[in-house]
Design a protein around this motif. Structure first.
Motif, PDB file in Angstrom:
ATOM      1  N   ALA A 365       0.837  -1.198   0.000  1.00  0.00           N
ATOM      2  CA  ALA A 365       0.000   0.000   0.000  1.00  0.00           C
ATOM      3  C   ALA A 365       0.871   1.247   0.000  1.00  0.00           C
ATOM      4  O   ALA A 365       2.047   1.205   0.383  1.00  0.00           O
ATOM      5  N   ILE A 366       0.294   2.363  -0.415  1.00  0.00           N
ATOM      6  CA  ILE A 366       0.982   3.651  -0.352  1.00  0.00           C
ATOM      7  C   ILE A 366       0.747   4.220   1.043  1.00  0.00           C
ATOM      8  O   ILE A 366      -0.381   4.527   1.413  1.00  0.00           O
ATOM      9  N   GLY A 367       1.813   4.348   1.816  1.00  0.00           N
ATOM     10  CA  GLY A 367       1.728   4.903   3.158  1.00  0.00           C
ATOM     11  C   GLY A 367       2.331   6.292   3.185  1.00  0.00           C
ATOM     12  O   GLY A 367       3.496   6.481   2.829  1.00  0.00           O
ATOM     13  N   SER A 368       1.550   7.280   3.601  1.00  0.00           N
ATOM     14  CA  SER A 368       1.983   8.671   3.576  1.00  0.00           C
ATOM     15  C   SER A 368       1.787   9.293   4.946  1.00  0.00           C
ATOM     16  O   SER A 368       0.782   9.034   5.615  1.00  0.00           O
ATOM     17  N   LEU A 369       2.760  10.107   5.371  1.00  0.00           N
ATOM     18  CA  LEU A 369       2.698  10.774   6.673  1.00  0.00           C
ATOM     19  C   LEU A 369       2.935  12.263   6.511  1.00  0.00           C
ATOM     20  O   LEU A 369       3.806  12.675   5.741  1.00  0.00           O
ATOM     21  N   SER A 370       2.157  13.072   7.229  1.00  0.00           N
ATOM     22  CA  SER A 370       2.352  14.523   7.268  1.00  0.00           C
ATOM     23  C   SER A 370       2.927  14.908   8.620  1.00  0.00           C
ATOM     24  O   SER A 370       2.446  14.437   9.658  1.00  0.00           O
ATOM     25  N   HIS A 371       3.950  15.766   8.601  1.00  0.00           N
ATOM     26  CA  HIS A 371       4.611  16.219   9.818  1.00  0.00           C
ATOM     27  C   HIS A 371       4.745  17.739   9.789  1.00  0.00           C
ATOM     28  O   HIS A 371       4.625  18.365   8.729  1.00  0.00           O
ATOM     29  N   PRO A 372       5.034  18.358  10.951  1.00  0.00           N
ATOM     30  CA  PRO A 372       5.442  19.767  10.933  1.00  0.00           C
ATOM     31  C   PRO A 372       6.733  19.935  10.130  1.00  0.00           C
ATOM     32  O   PRO A 372       7.436  18.960   9.849  1.00  0.00           O
ATOM     33  N   ALA A 373       7.042  21.180   9.770  1.00  0.00           N
ATOM     34  CA  ALA A 373       8.253  21.429   8.982  1.00  0.00           C
ATOM     35  C   ALA A 373       9.491  20.897   9.689  1.00  0.00           C
ATOM     36  O   ALA A 373      10.409  20.361   9.062  1.00  0.00           O
ATOM     37  N   ARG A 374       9.533  21.050  11.003  1.00  0.00           N
ATOM     38  CA  ARG A 374      10.616  20.489  11.817  1.00  0.00           C
ATOM     39  C   ARG A 374       9.991  19.597  12.882  1.00  0.00           C
ATOM     40  O   ARG A 374       9.627  20.074  13.953  1.00  0.00           O
ATOM     41  N   PRO A 375       9.867  18.302  12.602  1.00  0.00           N
ATOM     42  CA  PRO A 375       9.266  17.406  13.594  1.00  0.00           C
ATOM     43  C   PRO A 375      10.074  17.407  14.891  1.00  0.00           C
ATOM     44  O   PRO A 375      11.266  17.721  14.909  1.00  0.00           O
ATOM     45  N   ALA A 376       9.400  17.055  15.976  1.00  0.00           N
ATOM     46  CA  ALA A 376      10.082  16.964  17.262  1.00  0.00           C
ATOM     47  C   ALA A 376      11.237  15.977  17.181  1.00  0.00           C
ATOM     48  O   ALA A 376      11.226  15.046  16.359  1.00  0.00           O
ATOM     49  N   ASN A 377      12.216  16.168  18.056  1.00  0.00           N
ATOM     50  CA  ASN A 377      13.434  15.373  18.000  1.00  0.00           C
ATOM     51  C   ASN A 377      13.148  13.881  18.147  1.00  0.00           C
ATOM     52  O   ASN A 377      13.757  13.050  17.460  1.00  0.00           O
ATOM     53  N   HIS A 378      12.194  13.520  19.022  1.00  0.00           N
ATOM     54  CA  HIS A 378      11.911  12.096  19.208  1.00  0.00           C
ATOM     55  C   HIS A 378      11.247  11.488  17.970  1.00  0.00           C
ATOM     56  O   HIS A 378      11.421  10.299  17.688  1.00  0.00           O
ATOM     57  N   ILE A 379      10.515  12.304  17.205  1.00  0.00           N
ATOM     58  CA  ILE A 379       9.926  11.824  15.950  1.00  0.00           C
ATOM     59  C   ILE A 379      11.026  11.581  14.920  1.00  0.00           C
ATOM     60  O   ILE A 379      11.045  10.560  14.222  1.00  0.00           O
ATOM     61  N   GLN A 380      11.957  12.516  14.815  1.00  0.00           N
ATOM     62  CA  GLN A 380      13.050  12.368  13.863  1.00  0.00           C
ATOM     63  C   GLN A 380      13.911  11.149  14.179  1.00  0.00           C
ATOM     64  O   GLN A 380      14.347  10.436  13.275  1.00  0.00           O
ATOM     65  N   LYS A 381      14.149  10.885  15.464  1.00  0.00           N
ATOM     66  CA  LYS A 381      14.945   9.719  15.830  1.00  0.00           C
ATOM     67  C   LYS A 381      14.237   8.426  15.467  1.00  0.00           C
ATOM     68  O   LYS A 381      14.859   7.474  14.996  1.00  0.00           O
ATOM     69  N   ALA A 382      12.928   8.381  15.714  1.00  0.00           N
ATOM     70  CA  ALA A 382      12.170   7.165  15.446  1.00  0.00           C
ATOM     71  C   ALA A 382      12.034   6.893  13.955  1.00  0.00           C
ATOM     72  O   ALA A 382      11.925   5.738  13.536  1.00  0.00           O
ATOM     73  N   THR A 383      12.038   7.943  13.147  1.00  0.00           N
ATOM     74  CA  THR A 383      11.836   7.785  11.693  1.00  0.00           C
ATOM     75  C   THR A 383      13.069   8.251  10.927  1.00  0.00           C
ATOM     76  O   THR A 383      12.954   8.850   9.873  1.00  0.00           O
ATOM     77  N   ARG A 384      14.251   7.981  11.494  1.00  0.00           N
ATOM     78  CA  ARG A 384      15.481   8.524  10.913  1.00  0.00           C
ATOM     79  C   ARG A 384      15.745   8.034   9.488  1.00  0.00           C
ATOM     80  O   ARG A 384      16.387   8.732   8.699  1.00  0.00           O
ATOM     81  N   LYS A 385      15.267   6.845   9.154  1.00  0.00           N
ATOM     82  CA  LYS A 385      15.480   6.357   7.788  1.00  0.00           C
ATOM     83  C   LYS A 385      14.745   7.230   6.782  1.00  0.00           C
ATOM     84  O   LYS A 385      15.214   7.416   5.672  1.00  0.00           O
TER      85      LYS A 385
END
Length: 431
Positions: A365-385
């Motif tokens: 399936a096509i999986g798409s996510l919307s985030h703020p322009a600068r996601p919180a640090n814990h979000i960036q770490k979890a989705t670093r790939k």
């Protein structure tokens, strides 16, 4: 060959040089060189093999006319319009989008346009779509209906507003509840207590035919929780002790209670206190149900268009967990006609975003996510790939431009970065 890489040019020069020196010993080599030069001319300098290089895949309608994709060497089969760049239209294949899409912006209107454009692509490709929007924004159903109307699909759109207690409610599972609570960043103590408490609640809800959500609130009460740890509880005026229960029931209760008792007392207290506020919210929820209601697995299989508005970070986490579970339960490639787009709040841990993207890719399936322009640090770490396609909004004089963005591709054999305009879709009209 002015668009060929230096390595390719050097390889061709080396081959031509070797063939030239071979002409001294082999009389037929000059003819071979001439044939090879003719091939290169036909291949690179004529319109014989019409190829199109990244950043644009060759659209399907041009592939039918003989155009080939330079990155895949196949006739063009791109069917998804991504936007309009200075070099022309940017098209991608559905398989490209399955590798993940991420939208980044601080403008809610821009995120709404991004979701509308995804639904436009889904309609163009005769696919189903589930949009989980921001809990703080108005329902997007009118906007999505305008997009779907030219395709005759505006009647398919279904709205699930978790702020308005939809009927039927959205069906979830206790597994979704466990994942959602763990995703709320309440701490390891709350996660441990939650994992140990849910099997007990599920067992008692089944035995006494009670709502597990109501029991969750009841047993996170300080007094009831303390008595439960000691091995006894009270439901409908009936007090039950683990030692005095019938042999089968007592053994099952003691086995289910053991993981909770193994948690140190101090950690149990901290964990219970962190769960209390969310337990109250769960008990008050009439928009979700553990036993009946709309199943998102069925919605994915039917291929309709659905817009879900959560009511809080907790219900957002529940919907994400349910979508992930539905995708993970599908056989690989079974969800090839599905798109799921989620506006992901920073209040969550980010682990659910990672699990959702992996489940979507595995199911096709096509999986798409919307985030703020600068996601919180814990979000960036979890989705670093990160996703294979990253689309960022553009600004002028500090204001976000509608329908404008910058796209960066990490698709294998098709990397590019460029400014583009999102595809124009029908504008919403006032009725």
């Amino acid at each position: 060959m002015d668009d060929a890489s230096p390595k390719t040019v050097a390889t061709q020069l080396g081959i031509a040089t070797a063939l030239s020196f071979s002409a001294v010993a082999f009389p037929f080599v000059p003819e071979a060189i001439l044939a090879y030069a003719g091939y290169c001319y036909l291949r690179h300098f004529t319109y014989g093999w019409r190829t199109w290089r990244a950043p644009a895949r060759v659209p399907l309608h041009l592939g039918r006319r003989g155009y080939r994709d330079a990155t895949t060497r196949r006739r063009g089969d791109a069917s998804w319009p991504v936007g309009l760049a200075a070099a022309g239209q940017v098209w991608l294949r559905r398989e490209d989008l399955v590798q993940g899409i991420g939208f980044y912006s601080d403008g809610p209107v821009w995120h709404e346009e991004a979701a509308a454009n995804l639904v436009f692509g889904a309609c163009l490709n005769r696919m189903g779509a589930i949009v989980v929007q921001n809990a703080d924004e108005d329902m997007m159903t009118d906007r999505l209906a305008e997009v779907a109307r030219p395709f005759g699909r505006d009647g398919e759109i279904r709205a699930i507003d978790l702020k308005q207690a939809p009927r039927p409610p959205l069906r979830i599972s206790t597994g979704n509840l466990a994942v959602a609570i763990a995703d709320l960043r309440l701490g390891p103590e709350a996660g441990a207590v939650n994992r140990a408490l849910l099997p007990i609640i599920e067992m008692l809800a089944s035995r006494y035919r009670k709502s597990a959500l109501d029991l969750y609130q009841a047993f996170t009460d300080e007094t009831a929780f303390k008595r439960l740890v000691e091995g006894h509880y009270e439901i409908d005026g009936t007090a039950v002790r683990a030692e005095s229960a019938s042999s089968a029931d007592g053994a099952a209760f003691r086995a289910a209670l053991q993981p909770l008792k193994e948690i140190p007392a101090e950690k149990r207290t901290v964990g219970r206190e962190a769960l209390v506020a969310h337990a109250r919210e769960l008990a008050a929820l009439t928009s979700v149900s553990l036993t009946e209601g709309l199943d998102l697995s069925s919605a994915l299989n039917t291929g309709g268009i659905m817009c879900i508005r959560p009511s809080s970070p907790l219900t957002t986490a529940l919907v994400i967990a349910r979508c992930t579970e539905a995708l993970a339960s599908m056989e690989p490639g079974r969800a090839a006609r599905c798109l799921v787009h989620i506006v992901y709040p920073d209040a969550l841990s980010g682990l659910s975003a990672q699990r959702f993207r992996e489940a979507a890719a595995k199911a096709g399936a096509i999986g798409s996510l919307s985030h703020p322009a600068r996601p919180a640090n814990h979000i960036q770490k979890a989705t670093r790939k990160g996703p294979a396609l990253r689309i960022q909004s553009r600004k002028t004089s500090g204001e976000i431009l509608s329908h404008r963005g910058k796209i960066a591709s990490a698709i294998k054999e098709c990397p590019f970065t460029l400014d583009l305009g999102l595809p124009n879709v029908p504008e919403a009209t006032d009725s």
